[in-house]
Design an enzyme around this catalytic site. Structure first.
Site, PDB file in Angstrom:
ATOM      1  N   GLN A  37       1.862  -6.206  -3.061  1.00 23.40           N
ATOM      2  CA  GLN A  37       2.318  -6.187  -1.907  1.00 23.40           C
ATOM      3  C   GLN A  37       3.357  -5.043  -1.150  1.00 23.40           C
ATOM      4  O   GLN A  37       3.760  -4.404  -1.999  1.00 23.40           O
ATOM      5  CB  GLN A  37       2.044  -7.997  -1.102  1.00 23.40           C
ATOM      6  CG  GLN A  37       0.872  -8.182  -0.836  1.00 23.40           C
ATOM      7  CD  GLN A  37       0.168  -9.458  -2.373  1.00 23.40           C
ATOM      8  OE1 GLN A  37       1.288  -9.798  -2.854  1.00 23.40           O
ATOM      9  NE2 GLN A  37      -1.046  -9.046  -2.491  1.00 23.40           N
ATOM     10  N   LYS A  48       2.592   1.615  -5.089  1.00 28.91           N
ATOM     11  CA  LYS A  48       3.647   1.625  -6.495  1.00 28.91           C
ATOM     12  C   LYS A  48       2.444   1.959  -7.369  1.00 28.91           C
ATOM     13  O   LYS A  48       3.279   1.702  -8.995  1.00 28.91           O
ATOM     14  CB  LYS A  48       3.382  -0.046  -6.360  1.00 28.91           C
ATOM     15  CG  LYS A  48       4.300  -0.500  -4.836  1.00 28.91           C
ATOM     16  CD  LYS A  48       4.447  -1.846  -4.396  1.00 28.91           C
ATOM     17  CE  LYS A  48       3.310  -2.312  -4.512  1.00 28.91           C
ATOM     18  NZ  LYS A  48       3.078  -2.176  -3.096  1.00 28.91           N
ATOM     19  N   GLY A  65      -3.916  -4.285  -4.387  1.00 30.77           N
ATOM     20  CA  GLY A  65      -5.000  -3.128  -5.389  1.00 30.77           C
ATOM     21  C   GLY A  65      -3.398  -2.353  -5.273  1.00 30.77           C
ATOM     22  O   GLY A  65      -3.278  -1.268  -4.571  1.00 30.77           O
ATOM     23  N   HIS A  66      -3.998  -0.894  -6.560  1.00 29.48           N
ATOM     24  CA  HIS A  66      -3.572  -0.026  -7.003  1.00 29.48           C
ATOM     25  C   HIS A  66      -4.736   1.183  -7.291  1.00 29.48           C
ATOM     26  O   HIS A  66      -5.356   0.539  -7.685  1.00 29.48           O
ATOM     27  CB  HIS A  66      -1.969   0.235  -7.731  1.00 29.48           C
ATOM     28  CG  HIS A  66      -1.245  -0.920  -7.622  1.00 29.48           C
ATOM     29  ND1 HIS A  66      -0.262  -1.538  -6.817  1.00 29.48           N
ATOM     30  CD2 HIS A  66      -0.565  -2.314  -8.810  1.00 29.48           C
ATOM     31  CE1 HIS A  66       0.551  -2.792  -6.408  1.00 29.48           C
ATOM     32  NE2 HIS A  66      -0.146  -3.096  -8.226  1.00 29.48           N
ATOM     33  N   ASP A 102       0.982  -1.053  -0.021  1.00 27.31           N
ATOM     34  CA  ASP A 102       0.068   0.574   0.060  1.00 27.31           C
ATOM     35  C   ASP A 102       1.328   1.160  -0.035  1.00 27.31           C
ATOM     36  O   ASP A 102       0.441   2.594   0.323  1.00 27.31           O
ATOM     37  CB  ASP A 102      -0.909   0.076   0.844  1.00 27.31           C
ATOM     38  CG  ASP A 102      -1.804  -1.430   1.323  1.00 27.31           C
ATOM     39  OD1 ASP A 102      -2.418  -1.654   0.287  1.00 27.31           O
ATOM     40  OD2 ASP A 102      -2.110  -1.282   2.515  1.00 27.31           O
TER      41      ASP A 102
END
Length: 427
Positions: free
Chosen positions: A223, A16, A40-41, A13
């Site tokens: 991650q 990235k 998730g991005h 988080d």
């Protein structure tokens, strides 16, 4: 061979997606090399915000070819849901490539993940319940289903039977659940075959040829370092290797082809899920970081745990990944604090420790030792160069750089695509 690895240097988080997207216009391929839709991005393009879970961030850059590598686990329903959502917003997704060797998250993997986590009770790990761990376990146990298996019904049926032999025993006799029918699973998986086929490729060959042709390839980890199955805060980790070595195995390129490894650092620290977190804040400062930083998981929807920057973790990430650069994100979130504590070491059993402890028990009992740096109140979101930052913000960045062991080459000063200060080019 301009191959770059971009990965999280904390617990994930870190931003990235923004870093990958920033580089997207300069690279030819963006490759996800591990994880699944448990990552998730969030990428902001103009006034549009995109939440990506399984797809590489490069999917938003028309000139770029996005690739899902062999090290990723793919839930086809999630994949098509994401593709449909992007297509409806006018994003061209036709260039996507998916490795035929990537493993598929089946419905029974999701079921096993959820019931196992509930069964653990207070000992639960904090998984997302999306079947990631059981799918990687099947891979290691050699009963996994790969994308290429969808194109041979006989092999697919044999593999599903092999996987369900043990799982149905577990579901019926331990968890008091119904057995899962082999034919039902095979039928569902086959419904994805035709739609997946245009995307399926020998991505190992594609990427190695691209590197031989001096194309720029960016390997994007999900991650973060401290969630790595080997090098993270085990057992509160993910089921794959987000660290730099995972790019080689998860995409099929040799380590000699990697030219740069970029770690993404948040200007403070966050974590989702259970596990030790030395600098975690339970006071108004922690609540303020969560509120101002919008700290809610893109994939999980869970509030992130928040704390001050941890230089011990940053140094560890530099070492295990061989980091050449850092991208520091969310510096703007710290605007307004008169003083900003930074963890420079831990106290364990009355002793000062400056490196991440090898022992899990020691890390659980680590207490942060802080140094306090002066804060700033000026708005930094319009800063275009390092010199535009307030003096105290400059000093904060320089202090983090010195403590972390690698140069900070870019700084995020806001969520937008253009709200980034580039100090040194990554390419």
């Amino acid at each position: 061979m301009p191959a770059l690895v971009l990965l999280g240097a904390q617990w994930g988080d870190e931003g990235k997606g923004k870093a990958t997207d920033l580089l997207g216009g300069s690279v030819d391929y963006v490759v996800r090399y591990q994880g699944g839709n448990n990552a998730g991005h969030t990428v902001v393009v103009g006034d549009q915000k995109y939440a990506l879970h399984l797809l590489p961030s490069g999917i938003l850059t028309p000139e770029c070819t996005p690739v899902i590598g062999n090290g990723v686990v793919v839930d086809p329903s999630v994949l098509f849901s994401e593709l449909n959502g992007l297509n409806e917003r006018g994003v061209d997704t036709s260039k996507l490539l998916i490795s035929g060797n990537a493993h598929i998250i089946t419905p029974y993997n999701v079921t096993v993940d959820k019931v196992t986590e509930r069964f653990l009770g207070k000992r639960k790990i904090g998984t997302t319940g999306r079947g990631i761990g059981p799918t990687y376990a099947d891979k290691i146990n050699r009963v996994g289903i790969r994308v290429q298996d969808l194109y041979d019904e006989s092999i697919l049926t044999q593999k599903v039977e092999a996987a369900l032999d043990g799982k149905n025993q577990l579901l019926t006799k331990v968890f008091n659940r119904r057995a899962i029918e082999v034919d039902q699973i095979v039928e569902e998986l086959l419904t994805y075959a035709d739609r997946l086929k245009p995307y399926v490729a020998d991505t190992v060959l594609v990427l190695n040829k691209a590197l031989d042709d001096n194309k720029v390839v960016l390997f994007e980890g999900g991650q973060g370092t401290l969630l790595d199955i080997d090098h993270g805060t085990y057992p509160f980790v993910t089921s794959s290797n987000p660290t730099a070595g995972g790019a080689c195995t998860g995409a099929g390129v040799g380590p000699t082809k990697i030219s740069r490894v970029i770690g993404i650092l948040k200007a403070y620290t966050t974590r989702v899920g259970a596990g030790p977190f030395p600098t975690e804040l339970f006071d108004e400062d922690g609540a303020a970081l969560r509120r101002i930083g919008g700290e809610r998981g893109v994939t999980t929807g869970r509030d992130r745990r928040c704390g001050w920057f941890d230089a011990v973790i940053a140094r560890y990430a530099t070492r295990v990944n061989g980091l050449t650069d850092f991208f520091l994100t969310k510096l703007d979130v710290l605007t307004g604090w008169e003083e900003i504590p930074v963890c420079v070491a831990y106290e364990i059993d009355g002793k000062r420790v400056e490196e991440l402890p090898y022992s899990q028990s020691d890390f659980h009992h680590a207490k942060p030792i802080y140094e306090t740096l002066p804060g700033w109140s000026e708005d930094i979101t319009k800063a275009k160069s390092f010199s535009d930052l307030p003096k105290n913000a400059q000093a904060y960045v320089k202090a983090l750089e010195e403590m972390s062991g690698a140069p900070i080459s870019a700084i995020g000063v806001g969520p937008g695509r253009t709200e980034t200060i580039e100090i040194n080019s990554f390419i």
